[in-house]
Design an enzyme around this catalytic site. Structure first.
Site, PDB file in Angstrom:
ATOM      1  N   GLN A  93       0.735  -1.214  -0.121  1.00 22.93           N
ATOM      2  CA  GLN A  93       0.126   0.118  -0.009  1.00 22.93           C
ATOM      3  C   GLN A  93       1.049   1.159  -0.069  1.00 22.93           C
ATOM      4  OE1 GLN A  93      -1.926   1.676   3.590  1.00 22.93           O
ATOM      5  NE2 GLN A  93      -4.031   0.897   2.627  1.00 22.93           N
TER       6      GLN A  93
ATOM      7  N   TYR B  72      -6.168  10.700   4.433  1.00 19.90           N
ATOM      8  CA  TYR B  72      -4.931  10.920   4.177  1.00 19.90           C
ATOM      9  C   TYR B  72      -4.876  11.914   2.675  1.00 19.90           C
ATOM     10  CZ  TYR B  72      -3.872   7.294   7.579  1.00 19.90           C
ATOM     11  OH  TYR B  72      -4.068   6.877   8.846  1.00 19.90           O
TER      12      TYR B  72
ATOM     13  N   ARG C 247      -7.560  -7.574  11.301  1.00 17.92           N
ATOM     14  CA  ARG C 247      -7.357  -8.005  12.593  1.00 17.92           C
ATOM     15  C   ARG C 247      -7.506  -9.618  12.807  1.00 17.92           C
ATOM     16  NH1 ARG C 247     -11.396  -3.557  14.809  1.00 17.92           N
ATOM     17  NH2 ARG C 247     -12.027  -3.745  12.896  1.00 17.92           N
TER      18      ARG C 247
END
Length: 408
Positions: free
Chosen positions: A99, A169, A346
């Site tokens: 990424q 972002y 997760r």
């Protein structure tokens, strides 16, 4: 229905062995902004655990894009270390993605080496720091940083890149009406707010050529009043398809304004402040953290209702679902709803071998209990699940985690 989970899937020029992707959940395993053995070992464990593709998270395309001191910064000297990681992943039969992004205003001079930059000037409480708005004549060079980062990723052996255009972002700061108040051709209407995204995608697509897949993580909603909502996000998704993206990763939330909209559940404030080094920040977060980071209820596949609207509006675009997947039953439901692949974060931190277990058990469910300890710890140390720590946690942290898990 017959499960699609363990069938191959194409994303652009890339074929994955199955439809699972380790999401770009920030690992915080790169002290000094370089890849570590810990980062390699973790992604190798996920590849060994059966995933179709694993994604190295949140690599800054240039120094000003750094949010954390344990974050990757793309530059030639880290290529050999990244090549070791991709080689290890490939040996296990999985693909490797990275990424790429820029944090925009969510940094501090002590980390990024300059006054943080963003879509607009102002003050960011996240750091906290003053921020300088990028000039229009600086944007082409900033976009070229994305292309240069892609070239380094190719040299390091990655099969795909994921452009981060969400979560508040830099690209997201241009897209969102909440953070883009510019008066030039890069502000105002959505068409203008998409211009910087288009510039970045143009550089990315030129750099990837014919042999790398391009995924884009984007927001379906910013998650707060005054942010980008689903009507504009659908138009952004269609533009990204025109820009050449091979797949979209559908997410939501703003790290600086609606962080738990991204991750859901409750942030364990005592745990977060326990690991902080800065005494005044520790005190401030403990005092007002619950107000700054309000909880958002967790449910499995919490983004699915919104993602289905994108599935309907973009029938020919490969879409990757991410958000709250912890069981094979729900993953099968998502894939049968027409999504090409699923991402998990997760779940694969809690159990790197979860994909292999799903292959063996039709009713497999991972043991993540959604306390968000891993996220609270991530900002200072590495991302780690409290169920697999070598050290003993202080009693006060154990109590906080148990209380949050009971609520879940």
């Amino acid at each position: 229905m017959v499960s699609k989970l363990f069938t191959p899937v194409n994303i652009g020029p890339l074929t994955l062995r199955n439809r699972t992707i380790r999401s770009a959940a920030f690992e915080s395993m790169c002290p000094g902004n370089v890849p570590s053995k810990q980062l390699l070992d973790y992604h190798h464990s996920v590849a060994e655990g059966g995933v179709g593709m694993t994604t190295v998270a949140y690599a800054a395309v240039c120094q000003s894009g750094l949010s954390f001191d344990r974050q990757l910064w793309m530059r030639p000297e880290i290529v050999p270390g990244l090549r070791e990681l991709t080689d290890a992943v490939h040996k296990e039969g999985a693909a490797a993605s990275i990424q790429l992004g820029h944090c925009g205003n969510m940094s501090h001079k002590s980390i990024c080496g300059c006054l943080p930059v963003g879509a607009c000037s102002g003050f960011n409480l996240y750091s906290p720091t003053f921020v300088r708005g990028l000039r229009a004549d600086e944007l082409p060079e900033m976009a070229r940083n994305y292309g240069n980062a892609v070239r380094l990723a190719r040299e390091a052996g990655f099969d795909a890149v994921e452009v981060h255009a969400g979560h508040g972002y830099l690209i997201s700061q241009f897209l969102s009406p909440s953070t883009n108040h510019r008066k030039d051709e890069f502000g105002g209407c959505l068409e203008n707010r998409m211009r910087f995204m288009d510039m970045c995608m143009d550089e990315v697509m030129k750099a990837t050529g014919n042999d790398m897949a391009v995924l884009v993580k984007m927001n379906m909603r910013d998650g707060f009043k005054g942010g980008m909502d689903i009507d504009e996000a659908l138009l952004v998704a269609k533009r990204l398809q025109q820009d050449g993206a091979h797949a979209l990763v559908l997410s939501g939330g703003f790290v600086s304004k609606a962080p738990m909209y991204v991750m859901r559940g409750e942030m364990p404030i005592r745990t977060m402040t326990h690991y902080m080094d800065c005494w005044w920040l520790k005190y401030m977060v403990r005092l007002v953290g619950k107000m700054m980071i309000p909880s958002v209820p967790f449910k499995e596949a919490y983004f699915l209702d919104d993602a289905l609207k994108f599935r309907m509006a973009l029938p020919d675009m490969p879409l990757v679902y991410v958000g709250g997947l912890v069981s094979r039953d729900k993953i099968d439901e998502v894939l049968n709803a027409g999504f090409e692949a699923v991402q998990m974060g997760r779940a694969l931190l809690n159990e790197p071998g979860f994909v292999n277990r799903m292959k063996a058990e039709e009713n497999a469910r991972c043991n993540c209990r959604h306390s968000n300890y891993c996220i609270a710890r991530m900002y200072t140390l590495d991302m780690a699940c409290h169920q697999h720590l070598d050290e003993e946690l202080p009693r006060c942290l154990k109590r906080e985690i148990e209380e949050i898990e009971k609520k879940g």
